[in-house]
Design an enzyme around this catalytic site. Structure first.
Site, PDB file in Angstrom:
ATOM      1  N   PRO A   2       0.939 -32.474  22.044  1.00 42.85           N
ATOM      2  CA  PRO A   2       1.388 -33.223  20.910  1.00 42.85           C
ATOM      3  C   PRO A   2       2.760 -33.720  20.500  1.00 42.85           C
ATOM      4  O   PRO A   2       3.736 -33.093  20.704  1.00 42.85           O
ATOM      5  CB  PRO A   2       1.472 -31.703  19.963  1.00 42.85           C
ATOM      6  CG  PRO A   2       0.846 -30.764  20.487  1.00 42.85           C
ATOM      7  CD  PRO A   2       1.382 -31.112  21.762  1.00 42.85           C
ATOM      8  N   GLU A   3       2.794 -35.022  20.313  1.00 43.79           N
ATOM      9  CA  GLU A   3       4.329 -35.787  19.671  1.00 43.79           C
ATOM     10  C   GLU A   3       4.081 -35.771  18.115  1.00 43.79           C
ATOM     11  O   GLU A   3       3.208 -35.389  17.237  1.00 43.79           O
ATOM     12  CB  GLU A   3       3.814 -37.087  20.528  1.00 43.79           C
ATOM     13  CG  GLU A   3       3.131 -36.825  21.997  1.00 43.79           C
ATOM     14  CD  GLU A   3       3.258 -38.572  22.687  1.00 43.79           C
ATOM     15  OE1 GLU A   3       4.488 -39.875  22.040  1.00 43.79           O
ATOM     16  OE2 GLU A   3       2.809 -38.537  23.484  1.00 43.79           O
ATOM     17  N   LYS A  75       9.580 -32.175  16.856  1.00 39.59           N
ATOM     18  CA  LYS A  75       7.965 -32.284  17.508  1.00 39.59           C
ATOM     19  C   LYS A  75       8.362 -30.619  16.905  1.00 39.59           C
ATOM     20  O   LYS A  75       7.384 -29.932  17.281  1.00 39.59           O
ATOM     21  CB  LYS A  75       7.923 -32.383  19.052  1.00 39.59           C
ATOM     22  CG  LYS A  75       7.416 -33.911  19.333  1.00 39.59           C
ATOM     23  CD  LYS A  75       7.519 -33.622  21.176  1.00 39.59           C
ATOM     24  CE  LYS A  75       7.620 -35.241  21.268  1.00 39.59           C
ATOM     25  NZ  LYS A  75       7.844 -35.386  22.776  1.00 39.59           N
ATOM     26  N   ARG A 292       5.886 -39.433  34.898  1.00 40.45           N
ATOM     27  CA  ARG A 292       5.365 -39.199  33.947  1.00 40.45           C
ATOM     28  C   ARG A 292       4.163 -40.844  34.038  1.00 40.45           C
ATOM     29  O   ARG A 292       4.916 -41.865  34.092  1.00 40.45           O
ATOM     30  CB  ARG A 292       5.559 -39.302  32.889  1.00 40.45           C
ATOM     31  CG  ARG A 292       6.776 -38.259  32.381  1.00 40.45           C
ATOM     32  CD  ARG A 292       6.202 -36.922  32.894  1.00 40.45           C
ATOM     33  NE  ARG A 292       5.617 -35.976  31.696  1.00 40.45           N
ATOM     34  CZ  ARG A 292       5.528 -37.036  30.839  1.00 40.45           C
ATOM     35  NH1 ARG A 292       7.475 -36.591  30.047  1.00 40.45           N
ATOM     36  NH2 ARG A 292       4.922 -36.213  29.164  1.00 40.45           N
TER      37      ARG A 292
END
Length: 302
Positions: A2-3, A75, A292
């Site tokens: 979740p961003e 966030k 990433r």
DNA sequence: TGCAGTGTTGCTTC
DNA sequence: CGAAGCAACACTGC
């Protein structure tokens, strides 16, 4: 996962459905995720609740309180809890990788078949029961989510976040100022929560495609025009993603258990080897930046 | 079958 | 001191 757009969708859902509700009970089967913040502790602040005694403290600070409203800070999700009229405790939640909230109505609780996303039930590790019989449940497959209870005086010590990308007062001028003395590749800097809060791995790739900037570009080498396109792309991408109710790559669901829609229109994320939507003959490449996965078009992002 | 990879963050190591 | 690596956990896919 979740961003900002996913967290905003969840917060909007919570505000619509549970603002004003009273918490009558809490339960948790993974107490490692819980912490109680008090003024007496230093320097990190958190007491990890391993004993029943400390869990009781957490419980006492939540049960009987009214959820006045719910906010997003970067966030983080903040439930402002009140007794009478004054907010006197903040329930702070970070969903990390796979956490998401679900509001479970009494009907859904009975109807196990149609209830929630079928694989979700077993991953619910924290619940708040409301006086009307509904439950606010936190589902989290990987158990990385964190929950803290804090007094107002502790809140700023726990939530350290930079500018909110969608704040109207966050202007291009302020955006430039933040990065003025920063070094390093632009993708990692966009994900630095202490500078700008809310952008993660998916949206950093998407924003840089929109801005036609390479994720490997060094922030110190970008000119005013390039900084402006990143700024505009940031606002555009995040706003559209909220409109689409976020990206559901795997676990993300809104509070009613529905998937978001933004993953359907990702321009680069998980599109390795495919054609760039700009039809410029570019192929989407996948590289690693700071461990990433990072996606970009080798033709239009320079 | 087993192991590398998966949205995030923060602690440890160099 | 800053950057890089890895752990937290459970599942998927190659």
């Amino acid at each position: 996962m979740p961003e900002l757009p996913e967290v905003q969708t969840i917060v909007d859902g919570l505000n619509q459905q549970v603002a004003g509700a009273t918490v009558v009970g809490v339960s948790c089967d993974w107490k490692k995720m819980i912490s109680v913040e008090t003024e007496n502790v230093s320097p990190n602040g958190a007491i990890t609740l391993r004993s029943e005694k400390t869990w009781k403290k957490f419980e006492s600070m939540v049960v009987g309180k009214k959820i006045k409203n719910v906010e997003r800070k970067g966030k983080f999700i903040v439930f402002n809890l009140s007794e009478n009229v004054h907010i006197n405790a903040h329930l702070i939640v970070h969903l990390r990788m796979t956490g998401h909230f679900l509001i479970i109505t009494p009907e859904k609780r009975k109807d196990t078949k149609n209830a929630i996303h079928e694989k979700v039930n077993q991953y619910i590790h924290f619940q708040m029961e409301l006086s009307d019989g509904r439950i606010i449940a936190l589902s989290d497959l990987r158990k990385f989510a964190k929950i803290a209870i804090a007094k107002k005086s502790d809140i700023d010590r726990i939530i350290i976040v930079g500018q909110d990308p969608l704040n109207k007062e966050f202007t291009l001028e302020k955006f430039r100022k933040i990065f003025k003395d920063k070094r390093g590749n632009v993708k990692q800097i966009l994900m630095d929560q202490s500078l700008i809060a809310g952008i993660g791995n998916i949206y950093s790739s998407e924003i840089l495609w929109e801005a036609k900037i390479s994720p490997l570009a060094k922030i110190e080498n970008l000119d005013d025009k390039e900084m402006k396109s990143i700024f505009n792309a940031m606002k555009k991408v995040l706003k559209l993603a909220i409109k689409m109710r976020g990206s559901s790559e795997s676990d993300y669901r809104d509070v009613d258990g529905n998937e978001g829609g933004y993953q359907k229109i990702h321009k680069v994320y998980k599109r390795e080897g495919k054609e760039c939507f700009r039809k410029d003959g570019g192929i989407i490449k996948r590289i690693k930046i700071g461990q990433r996965s990072t996606f970009y078009c080798c033709k239009c992002q320079i």
